[in-house]
Scaffold this motif. Structure first.
Motif, PDB file in Angstrom:
ATOM      1  N   ALA A   1      -9.416  -6.324  -8.335  1.00 38.66           N
ATOM      2  CA  ALA A   1      -9.077  -5.515  -7.164  1.00 38.66           C
ATOM      3  C   ALA A   1     -10.258  -4.687  -6.700  1.00 38.66           C
ATOM      4  N   LEU A   2     -11.083  -4.202  -7.643  1.00 40.36           N
ATOM      5  CA  LEU A   2     -12.253  -3.410  -7.259  1.00 40.36           C
ATOM      6  C   LEU A   2     -13.322  -4.263  -6.594  1.00 40.36           C
ATOM      7  N   GLU A   3     -13.429  -5.520  -6.979  1.00 41.20           N
ATOM      8  CA  GLU A   3     -14.443  -6.414  -6.418  1.00 41.20           C
ATOM      9  C   GLU A   3     -13.988  -7.074  -5.127  1.00 41.20           C
ATOM     10  N   ASN A   4     -12.715  -6.945  -4.780  1.00 40.27           N
ATOM     11  CA  ASN A   4     -12.168  -7.613  -3.604  1.00 40.27           C
ATOM     12  C   ASN A   4     -11.853  -6.571  -2.539  1.00 40.27           C
ATOM     13  N   ASN A   5     -12.161  -6.922  -1.299  1.00 36.80           N
ATOM     14  CA  ASN A   5     -11.903  -5.991  -0.197  1.00 36.80           C
ATOM     15  C   ASN A   5     -10.555  -6.215   0.465  1.00 36.80           C
ATOM     16  N   LYS A   6      -9.763  -7.159  -0.049  1.00 35.71           N
ATOM     17  CA  LYS A   6      -8.431  -7.427   0.478  1.00 35.71           C
ATOM     18  C   LYS A   6      -7.379  -6.903  -0.493  1.00 35.71           C
ATOM     19  N   PRO A   7      -6.188  -6.608   0.005  1.00 33.33           N
ATOM     20  CA  PRO A   7      -5.105  -6.250  -0.913  1.00 33.33           C
ATOM     21  C   PRO A   7      -4.727  -7.435  -1.798  1.00 33.33           C
ATOM     22  N   ILE A   8      -4.184  -7.141  -2.971  1.00 38.63           N
ATOM     23  CA  ILE A   8      -3.886  -8.164  -3.976  1.00 38.63           C
ATOM     24  C   ILE A   8      -2.382  -8.347  -4.074  1.00 38.63           C
TER      25      ILE A   8
ATOM     26  N   THR B   1      -5.485   4.381 -10.850  1.00 38.82           N
ATOM     27  CA  THR B   1      -4.686   4.962  -9.765  1.00 38.82           C
ATOM     28  C   THR B   1      -5.352   4.827  -8.408  1.00 38.82           C
ATOM     29  N   SER B   2      -6.656   4.568  -8.415  1.00 40.92           N
ATOM     30  CA  SER B   2      -7.371   4.508  -7.138  1.00 40.92           C
ATOM     31  C   SER B   2      -7.038   3.269  -6.334  1.00 40.92           C
ATOM     32  N   CYS B   3      -6.640   2.194  -7.017  1.00 39.15           N
ATOM     33  CA  CYS B   3      -6.391   0.944  -6.290  1.00 39.15           C
ATOM     34  C   CYS B   3      -4.935   0.520  -6.389  1.00 39.15           C
ATOM     35  N   ARG B   4      -4.035   1.406  -6.772  1.00 40.41           N
ATOM     36  CA  ARG B   4      -2.648   1.002  -6.966  1.00 40.41           C
ATOM     37  C   ARG B   4      -1.965   0.632  -5.654  1.00 40.41           C
ATOM     38  N   SER B   5      -2.381   1.234  -4.544  1.00 36.94           N
ATOM     39  CA  SER B   5      -1.762   0.910  -3.257  1.00 36.94           C
ATOM     40  C   SER B   5      -2.197  -0.440  -2.729  1.00 36.94           C
ATOM     41  N   ASP B   6      -3.260  -1.011  -3.289  1.00 38.73           N
ATOM     42  CA  ASP B   6      -3.770  -2.310  -2.834  1.00 38.73           C
ATOM     43  C   ASP B   6      -3.215  -3.461  -3.645  1.00 38.73           C
ATOM     44  N   ILE B   7      -2.393  -3.200  -4.656  1.00 32.33           N
ATOM     45  CA  ILE B   7      -1.870  -4.239  -5.526  1.00 32.33           C
ATOM     46  C   ILE B   7      -0.355  -4.256  -5.422  1.00 32.33           C
ATOM     47  N   SER B   8       0.180  -5.417  -5.097  1.00 32.12           N
ATOM     48  CA  SER B   8       1.628  -5.602  -5.003  1.00 32.12           C
ATOM     49  C   SER B   8       2.050  -6.708  -5.961  1.00 32.12           C
ATOM     50  N   PHE B   9       3.283  -6.628  -6.430  1.00 29.39           N
ATOM     51  CA  PHE B   9       3.826  -7.609  -7.365  1.00 29.39           C
ATOM     52  C   PHE B   9       5.044  -8.277  -6.740  1.00 29.39           C
ATOM     53  N   ALA B  10       5.186  -9.558  -7.016  1.00 23.32           N
ATOM     54  CA  ALA B  10       6.390 -10.271  -6.589  1.00 23.32           C
ATOM     55  C   ALA B  10       7.574  -9.819  -7.426  1.00 23.32           C
ATOM     56  N   ASP B  11       8.765  -9.965  -6.873  1.00 17.55           N
ATOM     57  CA  ASP B  11       9.986  -9.561  -7.564  1.00 17.55           C
ATOM     58  C   ASP B  11      10.424 -10.636  -8.543  1.00 17.55           C
ATOM     59  N   VAL B  12      10.916 -10.203  -9.686  1.00 12.10           N
ATOM     60  CA  VAL B  12      11.425 -11.121 -10.701  1.00 12.10           C
ATOM     61  C   VAL B  12      12.778 -11.664 -10.242  1.00 12.10           C
TER      62      VAL B  12
ATOM     63  N   GLU C   1      -2.530 -14.503   4.854  1.00  9.82           N
ATOM     64  CA  GLU C   1      -3.978 -14.659   4.947  1.00  9.82           C
ATOM     65  C   GLU C   1      -4.704 -13.333   4.757  1.00  9.82           C
ATOM     66  N   ASP C   2      -3.981 -12.226   4.917  1.00  9.44           N
ATOM     67  CA  ASP C   2      -4.588 -10.907   4.720  1.00  9.44           C
ATOM     68  C   ASP C   2      -4.663 -10.508   3.249  1.00  9.44           C
ATOM     69  N   TYR C   3      -4.071 -11.315   2.352  1.00 12.16           N
ATOM     70  CA  TYR C   3      -4.006 -10.979   0.933  1.00 12.16           C
ATOM     71  C   TYR C   3      -4.799 -11.989   0.111  1.00 12.16           C
ATOM     72  N   SER C   4      -5.221 -11.523  -1.075  1.00  9.27           N
ATOM     73  CA  SER C   4      -5.769 -12.398  -2.112  1.00  9.27           C
ATOM     74  C   SER C   4      -4.720 -12.528  -3.213  1.00  9.27           C
ATOM     75  N   LEU C   5      -4.560 -13.731  -3.732  1.00  7.87           N
ATOM     76  CA  LEU C   5      -3.513 -14.006  -4.712  1.00  7.87           C
ATOM     77  C   LEU C   5      -4.094 -13.994  -6.122  1.00  7.87           C
ATOM     78  N   PHE C   6      -3.385 -13.340  -7.011  1.00  9.84           N
ATOM     79  CA  PHE C   6      -3.755 -13.276  -8.418  1.00  9.84           C
ATOM     80  C   PHE C   6      -2.605 -13.901  -9.210  1.00  9.84           C
ATOM     81  N   TRP C   7      -2.848 -15.083  -9.786  1.00  7.95           N
ATOM     82  CA  TRP C   7      -1.805 -15.825 -10.497  1.00  7.95           C
ATOM     83  C   TRP C   7      -1.937 -15.601 -11.998  1.00  7.95           C
TER      84      TRP C   7
END
Length: 491
Positions: free
Chosen positions: A124-131, A155-166, A220-226
């Motif tokens: 997340a720190l190396e990427n300029n897109k939300p995750i 805590t600095s990048c928590r707003s840029d990271i979202s999780f899918a729902d289980v 397209e505005d997001y980067s995916l982390f699998w």
């Protein structure tokens, strides 16, 4: 992790007790079949503790070998024992069922929480897109811990990271084919609070995972982390969101994999198969599932699409396809595999004819359509696509593979008006290939399976019809081929 926790014995028993099921089918993949007997014994003991009076009336039936992919709920096998529900264990595609409710036990694979959190935060720190964090269902049990640890560590990048729902572990039949792309109920909210409210936005669903993007944003505005293995579920994500930057965290090796060139080449391969399918004259529709809701609607939709393109279609039901099975139908130029999203992509390099998906068929057989890069795997999105418009089928088109203009066969409605005794002869005459040095015009080889059979050198056993009177039966030889009983030379 203990046995009961790994297989969710308590939640499974509560599901059976709450809905008062009396005949329960347990579906296992091959790699988990070794635990089936122990699981039945532990589950029956748990049911006794919940319902001491009538727990013995509950029948538990183990289904081992499925007729189709093990990721789908085998409703056909469960119907043989008149089951009330299916308990599905192991990897699943989360495809909607048609008649039976299902309870999914994803399993709980081990994962290093601290190492995974560090990898997500570093990316997340190396990427300029939300995750957007997606994961295999076997890691769903640890997602809440990963999210909590991530909020505490970075805590600095928590707003840029979202999780899918289980997804919810249970599923009930879906009758409305127009709503098959709707998402299931989530058991816990792993997304940010800003996205989980009633604000308008776009809901995405894939493989049981669901998430919501705010209004005005796209994938397209997001980067995916699998988080997970390089399996069919990950390939489904790569193809569906091929415009996004995707990285994969391998939990077994505790490392990130950023080189996805092998997965990216899948799109090039699929586009090549689409071009080959355009030149096909006979299409075999492979029924790859009998339990996923909407499969009959898709088969009928594909049949109308193929016939409107002036081609011949045959429906084949053979279970799990392999090169030996499909080699029995050499008249088919291409096969269309109607299956769930995670088993539809067959590597057809070893097959005699290419195998395509229903979405690829809509591009290949709909005259004038072009591939924009978007890819659809699920039945729901495919059913909701616009209806195919009939084009000018008599107009020749250019074939990139044959290097010339190709004239497809006429619509079958024009052939029905021909006389029955001359139809096969006329079709065979039309199947000849005409080539000219200046203007190349290529016509197909065969229009139907019957015509292909008539042009074969070997057509099977022929029974002489000179003598039609009944003949007495003949007693055959007895013994083995090494030495029959009526042979004179015995060793």
């Amino acid at each position: 992790m203990d046995f009961e926790s790994n297989y969710d014995i308590a939640a499974t028993a509560e599901f059976i007790r709450t809905h008062k099921f009396t005949r329960v089918a347990l579906q296992f993949p091959d790699d988990l079949l070794k635990d089936s007997t122990r699981l039945v014994r532990v589950l029956r003991k748990k049911l006794h503790s919940l319902r001491e009076s009538d727990a013995t009336d509950i029948g538990l039936y183990v289904m081992a070998d499925t007729a189709y992919g093990s990721c789908c709920v085998d409703e056909v096998g469960a119907s043989h024992i008149n089951a009330d529900c299916v308990l599905h264990y192991g990897h699943t595609c989360f495809s909607p069922t048609t008649s039976l409710p299902a309870f999914f036990v994803f399993g709980k694979a081990s994962i290093g929480i601290a190492d995974c959190v560090e990898s997500v935060a570093q990316y997340a720190l190396e990427n300029n897109k939300p995750i957007m964090v997606l994961f295999g269902l076997e890691y769903a049990h640890s997602i809440q811990q990963i999210r909590t640890a991530l909020l505490e560590s970075s805590t600095s990048c928590r707003s840029d990271i979202s999780f899918a729902d289980v997804p919810s572990p249970y599923m009930f039949p879906s009758k409305d084919t127009k709503k098959l792309n709707g998402h299931q109920e989530a058991v816990c909210g792993c997304s940010d609070d800003s996205d989980s409210g009633g604000a308008s936005g776009t809901i995405f669903s894939i493989g049981g995972l669901t998430w919501k993007l705010p209004e005005g944003q796209s994938m397209e505005d997001y980067s995916l982390f699998w988080i997970g293995h390089d399996n069919a579920a990950f390939a489904n994500v790569v193809l569906t969101f091929n415009a996004c930057e995707i990285v994969r965290y391998d939990a077994t090796k505790n490392q990130m994999v950023t080189d996805l060139s092998q997965q990216r080449r899948i799109l090039k391969r699929r586009y090549y198969l689409v071009e080959k399918a355009k030149d096909a004259n006979i299409v075999g529709i492979l029924v790859g599932t009998l339990g996923v809701a909407g499969y009959l609607h898709v088969i009928n939709q594909m049949m109308e699409l193929i016939t409107s393109a002036g081609k011949k279609a045959y429906t084949l039901v053979m279970g799990k396809p392999n090169p030996a099975k499909l080699a029995n139908f050499p008249e088919c130029d291409v096969f269309l595999y109607v299956s769930c999203a995670q088993t539809a992509l067959l590597d057809s390099k070893e097959y005699l004819a290419p195998v395509i998906t229903p979405f690829e068929a809509t591009i290949a057989f709909n005259r004038g359509s072009q591939w924009t890069g978007a890819y659809v795997m699920g039945f729901g999105d495919l059913i909701n696509l616009p209806q195919v418009q009939d084009g000018n089928e008599e107009e020749a088109r250019f074939s990139f593979l044959k290097g010339g203009y190709v004239q497809d066969f006429e619509n079958q409605e024009n052939v029905e008006g021909e006389q029955e005794d001359l139809a096969l002869a006329n079709a065979t005459e039309k199947a000849l290939q005409l080539r000219d040095n200046c203007n190349i015009l290529i016509k197909g080889d065969a229009k139907s399976g019957a015509e292909f059979f008539a042009n074969r050198t070997y057509q099977g056993l022929s029974i002489p019809d000179e003598n039609t009177t009944p003949q007495p039966f003949v007693i055959g030889r007895k013994g083995r081929a090494a030495g029959y009983e009526d042979e004179n030379n015995k060793h």
